[in-house]
Motif scaffolding. Structure first.
Motif, PDB file in Angstrom:
ATOM      1  N   ASP A   1      -4.436  21.097   3.438  1.00  0.00           N
ATOM      2  CA  ASP A   1      -5.660  20.669   4.119  1.00  0.00           C
ATOM      3  C   ASP A   1      -5.731  19.175   4.370  1.00  0.00           C
ATOM      4  OD1 ASP A   1      -7.086  23.324   3.974  1.00  0.00           O
ATOM      5  OD2 ASP A   1      -6.491  22.990   1.884  1.00  0.00           O
ATOM      6  N   GLY A   2      -5.105  18.412   3.510  1.00  0.00           N
ATOM      7  CA  GLY A   2      -5.217  16.970   3.664  1.00  0.00           C
ATOM      8  C   GLY A   2      -4.012  16.245   3.116  1.00  0.00           C
ATOM      9  N   LEU A   3      -3.907  14.977   3.496  1.00  0.00           N
ATOM     10  CA  LEU A   3      -2.794  14.128   3.054  1.00  0.00           C
ATOM     11  C   LEU A   3      -3.343  12.819   2.510  1.00  0.00           C
ATOM     12  CD1 LEU A   3      -0.503  14.404   6.219  1.00  0.00           C
ATOM     13  CD2 LEU A   3      -0.333  15.767   4.119  1.00  0.00           C
ATOM     14  N   ILE A   4      -2.725  12.360   1.420  1.00  0.00           N
ATOM     15  CA  ILE A   4      -2.970  11.005   0.938  1.00  0.00           C
ATOM     16  C   ILE A   4      -1.606  10.341   0.858  1.00  0.00           C
ATOM     17  CG2 ILE A   4      -3.815   9.560  -0.953  1.00  0.00           C
ATOM     18  CD1 ILE A   4      -5.600  11.889  -1.814  1.00  0.00           C
ATOM     19  N   VAL A   5      -1.403   9.309   1.642  1.00  0.00           N
ATOM     20  CA  VAL A   5      -0.106   8.642   1.629  1.00  0.00           C
ATOM     21  C   VAL A   5      -0.338   7.188   1.225  1.00  0.00           C
ATOM     22  CG1 VAL A   5       1.989   8.121   2.910  1.00  0.00           C
ATOM     23  CG2 VAL A   5       0.735  10.222   3.371  1.00  0.00           C
ATOM     24  N   VAL A   6       0.145   6.885   0.035  1.00  0.00           N
ATOM     25  CA  VAL A   6      -0.209   5.640  -0.635  1.00  0.00           C
ATOM     26  C   VAL A   6       0.178   4.412   0.180  1.00  0.00           C
ATOM     27  CG1 VAL A   6       0.199   4.290  -2.728  1.00  0.00           C
ATOM     28  CG2 VAL A   6       0.081   6.786  -2.864  1.00  0.00           C
ATOM     29  N   ASP A   7       1.354   4.446   0.796  1.00  0.00           N
ATOM     30  CA  ASP A   7       1.850   3.235   1.456  1.00  0.00           C
ATOM     31  C   ASP A   7       1.616   3.236   2.969  1.00  0.00           C
ATOM     32  OD1 ASP A   7       3.692   5.281   1.639  1.00  0.00           O
ATOM     33  OD2 ASP A   7       5.443   4.070   1.143  1.00  0.00           O
ATOM     34  N   LEU A   8       0.542   3.902   3.406  1.00  0.00           N
ATOM     35  CA  LEU A   8       0.164   3.834   4.820  1.00  0.00           C
ATOM     36  C   LEU A   8      -1.274   3.317   4.949  1.00  0.00           C
ATOM     37  CD1 LEU A   8       1.667   7.079   6.430  1.00  0.00           C
ATOM     38  CD2 LEU A   8       2.409   4.716   6.779  1.00  0.00           C
ATOM     39  N   PRO A   9      -1.459   2.002   4.986  1.00  0.00           N
ATOM     40  CA  PRO A   9      -2.797   1.438   5.191  1.00  0.00           C
ATOM     41  C   PRO A   9      -3.223   1.618   6.652  1.00  0.00           C
ATOM     42  CG  PRO A   9      -1.171  -0.321   5.210  1.00  0.00           C
ATOM     43  CD  PRO A   9      -0.424   0.959   4.899  1.00  0.00           C
ATOM     44  N   PRO A  10      -4.490   1.347   6.976  1.00  0.00           N
ATOM     45  CA  PRO A  10      -4.966   1.537   8.355  1.00  0.00           C
ATOM     46  C   PRO A  10      -4.124   0.786   9.384  1.00  0.00           C
ATOM     47  CG  PRO A  10      -6.747   0.725   6.927  1.00  0.00           C
ATOM     48  CD  PRO A  10      -5.548   0.885   6.070  1.00  0.00           C
ATOM     49  N   GLU A  11      -3.505  -0.306   8.956  1.00  0.00           N
ATOM     50  CA  GLU A  11      -2.669  -1.087   9.879  1.00  0.00           C
ATOM     51  C   GLU A  11      -1.504  -0.264  10.415  1.00  0.00           C
ATOM     52  OE1 GLU A  11      -4.202  -2.221   7.285  1.00  0.00           O
ATOM     53  OE2 GLU A  11      -5.174  -4.072   7.933  1.00  0.00           O
TER      54      GLU A  11
END
Lengths: 276, 414
Positions: free
Chosen positions: A125-135
């Motif tokens: 359902d969802g993803l959390i990717v630590v090293d992908l900031p909004p930039e």
């Protein structure tokens, strides 16, 4: 677009309580035991399940989660097997949201488009990717949203009011507030400071705010659940799992129950809090 | 392949990209700091007082400019080899003597710049990762000079094989933390430094030792190291009245190479060679990311990395702790894709042979890292004509390697 995550938070709002979110590493200590643990989580009281994708270089994780990743990789865990594990989990469980959490490189190498298609099909359902900031939103966040997956962003004590709108802009599902500056498994922030921070984030968004890092006991989970929409526990569960292994690092007959037992007591802590 | 840019010196773009490489792949906790650093560095770069301050320390503390030295006996030796093969060539070889800098390597150029930026930002605590210990020693040195707390993360394997540098760092007042996680070498030291940074974000400045990491580090470190190439240009002009014909430097993360190369990237007549560590051989364990890797994301940037088919980072191996890293600076990845720089490699054995050759012919004991560049000079110079001017960056001195090489050679005699 409504996902299992949106549905779950709507139900919890009706019940007037916060979510209990669990984190465990996929494939820890081996793929079969890992699946058995995850299958036991909903009944033990997990409202949302976060599953770590093992990576050789987890630079935001403390010793417990690092060791979990090493055990999983040693047991042969891969991105493909992680997706298969969720597919197996979904055979009997369609309501509890599953969020994959990890680092970008294994996804990038798997191929972003292919990953999103396969993750959606597996029931993620969802993803959390630590090293992908909004930039770096164009890498995975925007494609994930288009594919119908929630992209859950971390907000931290260093995310000030000026930056929060950028962090929240493409976030969906919920916001994960990292209660301290540090790595997973560090000491917890006190619940008053966390409550204030959650209030600050909520002035910027209607999304649920879950809080993680440093929550280890039912009492701490209750304290957090009083001021937030959810409490995330990871390293304490990983430690319970690790403590149940034999001297060779293999699962024992007690491994699944060691984790499920702690999940049950933490869930009771969360459920004993009344959301404000 | 991308079409060729108008200039090879204009990168990165405002988001820190060199083509598809670079970027800012870090945890949210660090992102505000990286943006602060970008701003602070842009202000410093434009501030003539900062430039004057840096120039002063370069001259009187580091001992710059470093000499550009004509390596006469090495040149003669390789001309003999050329003659023996019937070519009658042999390039004229110059060594850029970065090993004569204070602390014994090019690393100090970068550390000086970053510490001056850290002071402008009011940071009192400095952390660094180190492989061979050269960056750690340079960081410990400048922290001593400016009264800053210093913590150096170093893989436990490297602590053992580079003991002289560990002793030096501790003597300078730094705390050296042996890193036991992962492969216990440079990449794990960098992971641990990032974990420290994310924890102590409010008072800590992360002094990265090479042209890698999230933007603005690859650009900032390159800028500080570019003094190498800028001096080389002027010195070669003075010595020979023209530009060199080729440049050659070893590459781990690639900071000494980038420092030498960058001022020459738009001079089409200058051939440029980077030398990666081929370890036991490119079909075995090695550290040649460009030759044996593919693009991926690690430590804040997209670049060539050694990894398996599942995106898991693989162990690198090199006899030289400073090259023992499974990645490379993103600008090198871009220079490879554009074809501007040719990337070669040298094995452990070739580096060892070059280490001994330079020691005996020129009375200069090179760092094992720099010996990788010398190893390719030994091959390339005899193929070039006698009027070909070749500059090799002698990035560090080999004192730190003497115990390790001594052990290896002793083992072979018995």
């Amino acid at each position: 677009m409504s996902t299992r995550i949106d549905t779950r938070f709507a139900e919890l709002r009706k019940q007037g309580r916060a979510a209990f979110v669990t984190f465990l590493m996929a494939g820890d200590p081996d793929p079969a035991t890992s699946l058995a643990i995850i299958q036991a989580l909903p009944e033990a009281g997990a409202d949302i399940i976060e599953i770590g994708m093992p990576f050789t270089d987890p630079m935001a994780d403390g010793p417990a989660v690092q060791a979990a990743g090493r055990r999983a990789l040693k047991a042969g865990m891969t991105v493909t097997k992680t997706l298969q594990m969720i597919r197996d989990f979904r055979q009997n469980e369609d309501a509890t949201p599953v969020v994959l959490m990890g680092y970008y490189n294994p996804i990038y190498i798997y191929g972003v488009e292919r990953f999103l298609v396969d993750a959606k099909a597996a029931g993620i359902d969802g993803l959390i990717v630590v090293d992908l900031p909004p930039e770096e939103d164009s890498e995975l966040c925007i494609p994930a949203m288009k594919a119908g997956l929630n992209f859950i962003r971390l907000a931290t004590p260093t995310t000030d009011d000026k930056r929060l709108p950028a962090v929240l802009a493409n976030t969906s599902g919920f916001v994960y507030y990292v209660s301290i500056t540090g790595i997973t498994g560090s000491a917890a922030a006190d619940s008053a400071a966390v409550g204030a921070a959650v209030g600050r984030i909520k002035r910027h968004t209607d999304l649920p705010v879950c809080v993680g890092f440093g929550i280890r006991t039912p009492e701490a989970a209750r304290g957090i659940a009083e001021g937030a929409d959810g409490a995330v526990v990871g390293s304490a569960l990983v430690d319970a799992l690790s403590g149940s292994l034999d001297t060779g690092g293999k699962a024992t007959a007690g491994t699944v129950n060691a984790v499920a037992g702690l999940v049950a007591s933490l869930a009771a802590g969360v459920r004993s809090a009344r959301a404000g | 392949m991308n079409s060729l840019p108008n200039s090879f010196r204009s990168g990165p773009d405002e988001r820190g990209h060199f083509g598809i490489f670079g970027g800012r792949f870090v945890a949210e906790t660090l992102m505000p700091l990286i943006l602060d650093l970008e701003k602070a560095y842009a202000e410093a770069r434009a501030d003539s007082a900062f430039q004057r301050e840096m120039a002063g320390y370069r001259k009187n503390y580091v001992g710059r400019p470093s000499p550009l030295y004509f390596a006469e006996r090495l040149t003669e030796h390789l001309r003999d080899i050329s003659a023996a093969s019937g070519r009658a060539g042999g390039a004229k070889i110059y060594l850029k003597r970065e090993e004569l800098n204070h602390t014994g390597s090019h690393k100090v150029n970068n550390v000086l710049g970053q510490i001056l930026v850290a002071r402008r930002m009011g940071k009192k605590r400095i952390i660094a990762e180190t492989g061979a210990g050269q960056h750690g020693v340079a960081t410990a040195t400048l922290c001593a000079r400016f009264g800053l707390d210093c913590v150096v993360y170093m893989g436990a394997v490297d602590v053992a094989r580079q003991e002289p540098n560990v002793i030096r760092m501790e003597m300078l007042g730094a705390k050296v933390v042996p890193v036991q996680s992962g492969t216990r070498t440079l990449k794990d030291a960098m992971n641990e430094a990032l974990r420290d940074w994310v924890t102590n974000v409010h008072n800590t400045f992360y002094c990265i030792g090479t042209v890698a990491g999230p933007h603005p580090y690859p650009m900032m470190v390159r800028d500080f190291q570019s003094v190498i190439g800028a001096e080389t240009r002027a010195q070669m002009q003075e010595a020979e009245g023209r530009l060199p014909d080729s440049l050659i430097a070893c590459i781990g993360g690639g900071s000494n190479a980038m420092g030498l190369f960058h001022p020459f990237l738009d001079d089409a007549s200058v051939e440029i060679f980077g030398v990666e560590a081929a370890g036991h051989g490119l079909d075995k364990l090695h550290a040649a990311s460009l030759t044996g890797g593919r693009p991926g994301v690690l430590h804040g940037n997209r670049t060539y990395l050694l990894m398996d088919d599942d995106g898991q980072i693989q162990d690198a191996h090199s006899i030289s702790a400073g090259l023992d890293y499974p990645g490379i600076g993103p600008e090198h990845s871009w220079l490879r894709e554009t074809g501007r720089v040719t990337y070669l490699s040298a094995t452990d054995e070739e580096a060892l042979a070059a280490f001994q050759l330079l020691s005996r012919l020129e009375g200069i004991i090179p760092a094992l890292e720099s010996a990788h560049a010398i190893a390719r000079v030994i091959e390339l110079a005899p193929q070039r004509s006698k009027d070909h001017l070749m500059v090799v960056n002698l990035s560090g001195r080999g004192d730190k390697d003497v115990p390790q090489v001594g052990e290896i050679l002793k083992g072979r005699k018995t």
